[in-house]
Design a protein around this motif. Structure first.
Motif, PDB file in Angstrom:
ATOM      1  N   GLN A  19      44.811  41.107  44.390  1.00 44.63           N
ATOM      2  CA  GLN A  19      45.740  40.059  44.920  1.00 44.63           C
ATOM      3  C   GLN A  19      46.846  39.602  43.726  1.00 44.63           C
ATOM      4  O   GLN A  19      47.974  39.666  44.081  1.00 44.63           O
ATOM      5  CB  GLN A  19      45.099  39.094  45.549  1.00 44.63           C
ATOM      6  CG  GLN A  19      44.360  39.294  46.651  1.00 44.63           C
ATOM      7  CD  GLN A  19      44.917  40.352  47.869  1.00 44.63           C
ATOM      8  OE1 GLN A  19      46.333  39.916  48.196  1.00 44.63           O
ATOM      9  NE2 GLN A  19      44.422  41.223  48.135  1.00 44.63           N
ATOM     10  N   ALA A  20      46.346  39.302  42.740  1.00 47.29           N
ATOM     11  CA  ALA A  20      47.307  38.975  41.623  1.00 47.29           C
ATOM     12  C   ALA A  20      48.265  40.196  41.269  1.00 47.29           C
ATOM     13  O   ALA A  20      49.439  39.888  40.937  1.00 47.29           O
ATOM     14  CB  ALA A  20      46.579  38.539  40.433  1.00 47.29           C
ATOM     15  N   THR A  22      49.328  42.454  43.245  1.00 46.67           N
ATOM     16  CA  THR A  22      50.068  42.766  44.190  1.00 46.67           C
ATOM     17  C   THR A  22      51.365  41.682  44.188  1.00 46.67           C
ATOM     18  O   THR A  22      52.426  42.184  44.534  1.00 46.67           O
ATOM     19  CB  THR A  22      49.797  42.624  45.815  1.00 46.67           C
ATOM     20  OG1 THR A  22      49.008  41.412  45.770  1.00 46.67           O
ATOM     21  CG2 THR A  22      48.376  43.648  45.733  1.00 46.67           C
ATOM     22  N   VAL A  23      51.249  40.573  43.580  1.00 46.33           N
ATOM     23  CA  VAL A  23      52.244  39.628  43.674  1.00 46.33           C
ATOM     24  C   VAL A  23      53.122  39.748  42.267  1.00 46.33           C
ATOM     25  O   VAL A  23      54.343  39.085  42.159  1.00 46.33           O
ATOM     26  CB  VAL A  23      51.713  38.089  43.880  1.00 46.33           C
ATOM     27  CG1 VAL A  23      51.220  37.938  45.355  1.00 46.33           C
ATOM     28  CG2 VAL A  23      50.904  37.573  42.594  1.00 46.33           C
ATOM     29  N   CYS A  24      52.652  40.445  41.317  1.00 48.75           N
ATOM     30  CA  CYS A  24      53.366  40.577  39.965  1.00 48.75           C
ATOM     31  C   CYS A  24      54.415  41.382  40.059  1.00 48.75           C
ATOM     32  O   CYS A  24      54.289  42.636  40.213  1.00 48.75           O
ATOM     33  CB  CYS A  24      52.507  41.031  38.918  1.00 48.75           C
ATOM     34  SG  CYS A  24      53.201  41.243  37.247  1.00 48.75           S
ATOM     35  N   VAL A  50      52.936  33.390  38.580  1.00 48.13           N
ATOM     36  CA  VAL A  50      52.898  33.655  39.807  1.00 48.13           C
ATOM     37  C   VAL A  50      51.431  34.478  40.517  1.00 48.13           C
ATOM     38  O   VAL A  50      50.930  33.992  41.549  1.00 48.13           O
ATOM     39  CB  VAL A  50      53.830  34.552  40.656  1.00 48.13           C
ATOM     40  CG1 VAL A  50      53.552  35.351  41.490  1.00 48.13           C
ATOM     41  CG2 VAL A  50      54.866  33.657  40.861  1.00 48.13           C
ATOM     42  N   CYS A  51      50.783  34.990  39.356  1.00 47.93           N
ATOM     43  CA  CYS A  51      49.599  35.626  39.527  1.00 47.93           C
ATOM     44  C   CYS A  51      48.517  34.652  39.808  1.00 47.93           C
ATOM     45  O   CYS A  51      47.229  34.830  40.410  1.00 47.93           O
ATOM     46  CB  CYS A  51      49.327  36.684  38.517  1.00 47.93           C
ATOM     47  SG  CYS A  51      49.300  36.022  36.882  1.00 47.93           S
ATOM     48  N   ALA A  54      47.515  33.365  42.877  1.00 47.70           N
ATOM     49  CA  ALA A  54      47.282  34.599  43.889  1.00 47.70           C
ATOM     50  C   ALA A  54      45.607  35.134  43.767  1.00 47.70           C
ATOM     51  O   ALA A  54      45.194  35.707  44.591  1.00 47.70           O
ATOM     52  CB  ALA A  54      48.299  35.737  43.433  1.00 47.70           C
ATOM     53  N   CYS A  55      45.131  34.913  42.694  1.00 53.30           N
ATOM     54  CA  CYS A  55      43.726  35.375  42.568  1.00 53.30           C
ATOM     55  C   CYS A  55      42.894  34.194  43.311  1.00 53.30           C
ATOM     56  O   CYS A  55      42.701  33.285  43.158  1.00 53.30           O
ATOM     57  CB  CYS A  55      43.313  35.434  40.941  1.00 53.30           C
ATOM     58  SG  CYS A  55      41.594  36.065  40.787  1.00 53.30           S
TER      59      CYS A  55
END
Length: 72
Positions: A19-20, A22-24, A50-51, A54-55
């Motif tokens: 998930q981290a 995917t947002v990077c 931002v990561c 997200a994790c």
């Protein structure tokens, strides 16, 4: 100086889809195969962090921040 991020390999659950990652926006989190441990490419990382939220397991953190001890 931008913060340096790291993946805590003891916490990371090697999600099939990180998930981290995917947002990077800069694609600084690399994972060669699904289920592999992710790594941070310091040359690409801008330190936006931002990561980190997200994790779902909290495996990403600033390298200069020590994890909280579980010893009380």
């Amino acid at each position: 100086m931008r913060p340096i991020l790291r993946v805590d390999l003891h916490i990371c659950q090697t999600c099939t889809t990180c998930q981290a990652r995917t947002v990077c926006k800069t694609r600084a989190i690399v994972q060669y195969e699904r289920g592999d441990l992710p790594a941070i490419d310091a040359a690409r990382c801008r330190g936006c962090m931002v990561c980190i939220p997200a994790c779902p397991f909290g495996a990403l953190r600033r390298a200069d921040v020590k994890p909280a001890s579980s010893d009380s």
